[in-house]
Design a protein around this motif. Structure first.
Motif, PDB file in Angstrom:
ATOM      1  N   GLY A  49       0.783  -1.232   0.000  1.00 53.91           N
ATOM      2  CA  GLY A  49       0.000   0.000   0.000  1.00 53.91           C
ATOM      3  C   GLY A  49       0.815   1.281   0.000  1.00 53.91           C
ATOM      4  N   ILE A  50       2.150   1.183   0.050  1.00 57.33           N
ATOM      5  CA  ILE A  50       3.000   2.388   0.076  1.00 57.33           C
ATOM      6  C   ILE A  50       3.870   2.401  -1.176  1.00 57.33           C
ATOM      7  N   PHE A  51       3.607   3.355  -2.080  1.00 58.17           N
ATOM      8  CA  PHE A  51       4.298   3.455  -3.361  1.00 58.17           C
ATOM      9  C   PHE A  51       5.234   4.671  -3.363  1.00 58.17           C
ATOM     10  N   SER A  52       6.373   4.518  -3.997  1.00 58.94           N
ATOM     11  CA  SER A  52       7.313   5.628  -4.150  1.00 58.94           C
ATOM     12  C   SER A  52       7.235   6.111  -5.596  1.00 58.94           C
ATOM     13  N   LEU A  53       6.657   7.318  -5.799  1.00 64.05           N
ATOM     14  CA  LEU A  53       6.449   7.858  -7.141  1.00 64.05           C
ATOM     15  C   LEU A  53       7.428   8.993  -7.421  1.00 64.05           C
ATOM     16  N   GLY A  54       7.381   9.504  -8.632  1.00 64.80           N
ATOM     17  CA  GLY A  54       8.257  10.607  -9.010  1.00 64.80           C
ATOM     18  C   GLY A  54       9.533  10.125  -9.675  1.00 64.80           C
ATOM     19  N   SER A  55      10.450  11.063  -9.904  1.00 66.47           N
ATOM     20  CA  SER A  55      11.709  10.753 -10.602  1.00 66.47           C
ATOM     21  C   SER A  55      12.682  10.028  -9.678  1.00 66.47           C
ATOM     22  N   ARG A  56      13.543   9.241 -10.279  1.00 63.79           N
ATOM     23  CA  ARG A  56      14.554   8.513  -9.511  1.00 63.79           C
ATOM     24  C   ARG A  56      15.563   9.472  -8.895  1.00 63.79           C
ATOM     25  N   GLN A  57      16.032   9.116  -7.707  1.00 68.65           N
ATOM     26  CA  GLN A  57      17.056   9.906  -7.026  1.00 68.65           C
ATOM     27  C   GLN A  57      18.398   9.197  -7.146  1.00 68.65           C
ATOM     28  N   ASP A  58      19.399   9.937  -7.518  1.00 65.75           N
ATOM     29  CA  ASP A  58      20.744   9.367  -7.657  1.00 65.75           C
ATOM     30  C   ASP A  58      21.464   9.462  -6.316  1.00 65.75           C
ATOM     31  N   VAL A  59      21.403   8.388  -5.524  1.00 64.69           N
ATOM     32  CA  VAL A  59      22.071   8.362  -4.222  1.00 64.69           C
ATOM     33  C   VAL A  59      23.577   8.323  -4.456  1.00 64.69           C
ATOM     34  N   ASP A  60      24.303   9.168  -3.745  1.00 62.60           N
ATOM     35  CA  ASP A  60      25.743   9.308  -4.016  1.00 62.60           C
ATOM     36  C   ASP A  60      26.602   8.268  -3.302  1.00 62.60           C
ATOM     37  N   VAL A  61      25.982   7.301  -2.627  1.00 57.17           N
ATOM     38  CA  VAL A  61      26.724   6.184  -2.044  1.00 57.17           C
ATOM     39  C   VAL A  61      26.050   4.900  -2.512  1.00 57.17           C
ATOM     40  N   ARG A  62      26.797   4.086  -3.267  1.00 58.17           N
ATOM     41  CA  ARG A  62      26.216   2.878  -3.844  1.00 58.17           C
ATOM     42  C   ARG A  62      27.080   1.651  -3.546  1.00 58.17           C
ATOM     43  N   PHE A  63      26.452   0.492  -3.679  1.00 57.62           N
ATOM     44  CA  PHE A  63      27.200  -0.756  -3.528  1.00 57.62           C
ATOM     45  C   PHE A  63      28.187  -0.902  -4.685  1.00 57.62           C
ATOM     46  N   PRO A  64      29.368  -1.448  -4.437  1.00 62.00           N
ATOM     47  CA  PRO A  64      30.307  -1.690  -5.544  1.00 62.00           C
ATOM     48  C   PRO A  64      29.806  -2.817  -6.444  1.00 62.00           C
ATOM     49  N   LYS A  65      30.350  -2.879  -7.651  1.00 60.99           N
ATOM     50  CA  LYS A  65      29.942  -3.890  -8.617  1.00 60.99           C
ATOM     51  C   LYS A  65      30.899  -5.075  -8.554  1.00 60.99           C
ATOM     52  N   SER A  66      30.333  -6.271  -8.527  1.00 60.81           N
ATOM     53  CA  SER A  66      31.152  -7.484  -8.550  1.00 60.81           C
ATOM     54  C   SER A  66      31.334  -7.940  -9.987  1.00 60.81           C
ATOM     55  N   SER A  67      32.225  -8.880 -10.182  1.00 56.17           N
ATOM     56  CA  SER A  67      32.522  -9.360 -11.539  1.00 56.17           C
ATOM     57  C   SER A  67      31.914 -10.733 -11.764  1.00 56.17           C
ATOM     58  N   GLY A  68      30.731 -10.964 -11.210  1.00 55.73           N
ATOM     59  CA  GLY A  68      30.110 -12.282 -11.266  1.00 55.73           C
ATOM     60  C   GLY A  68      29.648 -12.704 -12.648  1.00 55.73           C
ATOM     61  N   THR A  69      29.533 -11.769 -13.603  1.00 57.78           N
ATOM     62  CA  THR A  69      29.022 -12.127 -14.939  1.00 57.78           C
ATOM     63  C   THR A  69      30.141 -12.322 -15.957  1.00 57.78           C
ATOM     64  N   SER A  70      31.390 -12.311 -15.499  1.00 56.65           N
ATOM     65  CA  SER A  70      32.500 -12.365 -16.446  1.00 56.65           C
ATOM     66  C   SER A  70      32.532 -13.651 -17.262  1.00 56.65           C
ATOM     67  N   ASP A  71      32.071 -14.786 -16.694  1.00 53.54           N
ATOM     68  CA  ASP A  71      32.114 -16.043 -17.417  1.00 53.54           C
ATOM     69  C   ASP A  71      30.751 -16.460 -17.964  1.00 53.54           C
ATOM     70  N   MET A  72      29.782 -15.567 -17.931  1.00 52.40           N
ATOM     71  CA  MET A  72      28.438 -15.918 -18.375  1.00 52.40           C
ATOM     72  C   MET A  72      28.335 -16.218 -19.864  1.00 52.40           C
ATOM     73  N   PRO A  73      29.011 -15.460 -20.766  1.00 50.19           N
ATOM     74  CA  PRO A  73      28.859 -15.759 -22.189  1.00 50.19           C
ATOM     75  C   PRO A  73      29.203 -17.197 -22.529  1.00 50.19           C
ATOM     76  N   ALA A  74      30.241 -17.756 -21.909  1.00 52.38           N
ATOM     77  CA  ALA A  74      30.639 -19.136 -22.189  1.00 52.38           C
ATOM     78  C   ALA A  74      29.590 -20.124 -21.714  1.00 52.38           C
ATOM     79  N   LYS A  75      28.866 -19.785 -20.657  1.00 54.66           N
ATOM     80  CA  LYS A  75      27.874 -20.699 -20.089  1.00 54.66           C
ATOM     81  C   LYS A  75      26.469 -20.447 -20.614  1.00 54.66           C
ATOM     82  N   TYR A  76      26.285 -19.376 -21.366  1.00 52.64           N
ATOM     83  CA  TYR A  76      24.947 -18.945 -21.764  1.00 52.64           C
ATOM     84  C   TYR A  76      24.205 -20.031 -22.544  1.00 52.64           C
ATOM     85  N   ALA A  77      24.831 -20.562 -23.596  1.00 55.52           N
ATOM     86  CA  ALA A  77      24.172 -21.574 -24.434  1.00 55.52           C
ATOM     87  C   ALA A  77      23.856 -22.827 -23.631  1.00 55.52           C
ATOM     88  N   ALA A  78      24.803 -23.241 -22.784  1.00 54.05           N
ATOM     89  CA  ALA A  78      24.584 -24.438 -21.969  1.00 54.05           C
ATOM     90  C   ALA A  78      23.427 -24.240 -20.996  1.00 54.05           C
TER      91      ALA A  78
END
Length: 425
Positions: free
Chosen positions: A341-370
């Motif tokens: 029942g509680i919705f957050s509307l309006g434009s997105r806010q760019d929070v200046d502190v974010r989680f870092p990005k991991s490299s978990g998708t680096s080997d995905m192309p090789a595994k994609y077809a399988a």
């Protein structure tokens, strides 16, 4: 001829007839067969009582009871098979969904890679925290990165695990931005402590309840020229209620085995990608024993931050699944539902502190077809299971109908036997 000879003469010709009748009941469940059977049983009950054939009545009563018991066992077998098939279908459906989620993450990350040349790494996250110079998180981060010798001599900092923003990683930059906005900058900058003793050491008070600025984290900030301004959040792991369920089997990231939302058809809603708490990647050192009781960060910190926050591909998908959302949801195109029942509307806010990005998708192309091939094979197995389930449900219905008719026949037999017994008396 005496009475025993009369009984023997009555039973001898009836025995093969009863055997054939019993076989007919078990093989043919038609209503016509049942009507003939019920009439004959009434005649048997009447003749048996009139000729003193109590043993024959008992024999037929036991035969009907045996038939009911046999059909009841068949019903139990069908119910057990249905339960097993449903369980197997559910597990297989969840496995398919998990693989589809992984492919969805890869697609999202691929698009995100095309839109962002520079990805958030741990050093950038640290730099973002340091930008909040007068925050408790900024002071603590400054102390550990630039005054590490001084920090090593502070006993109360040994139970400080870190800042929320630095304790998890995400494979998708867009998702990182969304979850950071969902939590808000104050929570992203919250200090995470293992024990309540550590929390108490961060801030001390005089007899009037005023903060002693020369001790704890306030004293450290003053010593490096970074006086803490305003309030700050501290999360105590040992005071959090951890997730009480199971973990996904054989998952190195120890993801939580959460019940997936289901439509009335038994399928997951379109666009459902998973739960936010399971999309955070955690360093191995924090997966186990982050607390004295042996709990890791996923089932304590991140479960309490995100709980059962669902993630959908689009806002349209999220809104269609609204009846299935009880603890909030986000969509990759920016939609946010805080809670039921509680919705957050309006434009997105760019929070200046974010989680870092991991490299978990680096080997995905090789595994994609399988992975796609594996999904197709699993879908075929699921279709086979569902066909078996429909067939088993039809057999169960037929067995229950047969049981009901046989029960009515038995009740009528008992009533006829009782009625004729009273007449004889």
């Amino acid at each position: 001829m005496d009475s025993s000879s009369d009984l023997q003469a009555h039973m001898i010709p009836a025995t093969p007839h009863l055997s054939a009748q019993t076989n007919a009941i078990l093989v043919d469940d038609s209503s016509a067969s049942m009507q003939v059977d019920q009439t004959e049983n009434s005649v048997v009950a009447r003749d048996g009582m009139q000729n003193g054939g109590t043993e024959l009545v008992i024999y037929n009563s036991k035969r009907l009871q045996d038939d009911l018991q046999m059909i009841g066992l068949k019903i139990k077998q069908h119910e057990d098979h249905i339960k097993l098939l449903k369980s197997q279908s559910l597990k297989l459906g969840d496995s398919i969904l998990d693989l589809q989620v992984n492919l969805g993450k890869y697609h999202s990350a691929k698009v995100d890679n095309e839109d962002h040349s520079n990805h958030q790494n741990e050093e950038e996250t640290t730099g973002q925290i340091l930008q909040h110079e007068k925050s408790a998180a900024g002071v603590l981060c400054q102390l550990k990165t630039r005054h590490c010798t001084q920090a090593s001599h502070l006993t109360f900092t040994k139970d400080v695990l870190g800042i929320v923003a630095s304790l998890g990683q995400l494979e998708d930059e867009n998702l990182s931005s969304l979850l950071s906005e969902y939590l808000g900058v104050d929570t992203m900058l919250a200090i995470v402590c293992k024990t309540f003793e550590c929390v108490k050491a961060l801030e001390t008070y005089d007899k009037e309840g005023r903060i002693i600025k020369s001790s704890g984290l306030h004293g450290l900030g003053a010593s490096i020229g970074r006086a803490i301004d305003g309030r700050f959040l501290v999360i105590c792991l040992e005071n959090l209620r951890p997730f009480a369920g199971e973990f996904v089997v054989d998952d190195p990231q120890r993801r939580l085995d959460l019940w997936k939302p289901r439509l009335p058809t038994g399928e997951c809603p379109p666009g459902f990608l998973g739960y936010a708490v399971n999309m955070i990647n955690i360093d191995s050192k924090n997966l186990f024993c982050a607390t004295a009781s042996g709990h890791g960060l996923r089932e304590t910190l991140f479960y309490n931050l995100f709980y059962r926050l669902q993630v959908y591909r689009t806002r349209a998908d999220m809104l269609l699944a609204l009846p299935l959302i009880s603890d909030g949801a986000i969509s990759l195109d920016g939609g946010i539902i805080r809670s039921s029942g509680i919705f957050s509307l309006g434009s997105r806010q760019d929070v200046d502190v974010r989680f870092p990005k991991s490299s978990g998708t680096s080997d995905m192309p090789a595994k994609y077809a399988a992975t796609e091939k594996q999904i197709q094979e699993m879908k075929f197995r699921l279709e086979t299971l569902q066909e078996d389930l429909k067939r088993e449900q039809a057999l169960l219905k037929n067995a229950k109908d047969t049981f009901e008719r046989k029960k009515q026949e038995f009740v009528k037999f008992l009533a006829d036997s009782s009625s004729f017994a009273i007449q004889v008396m």
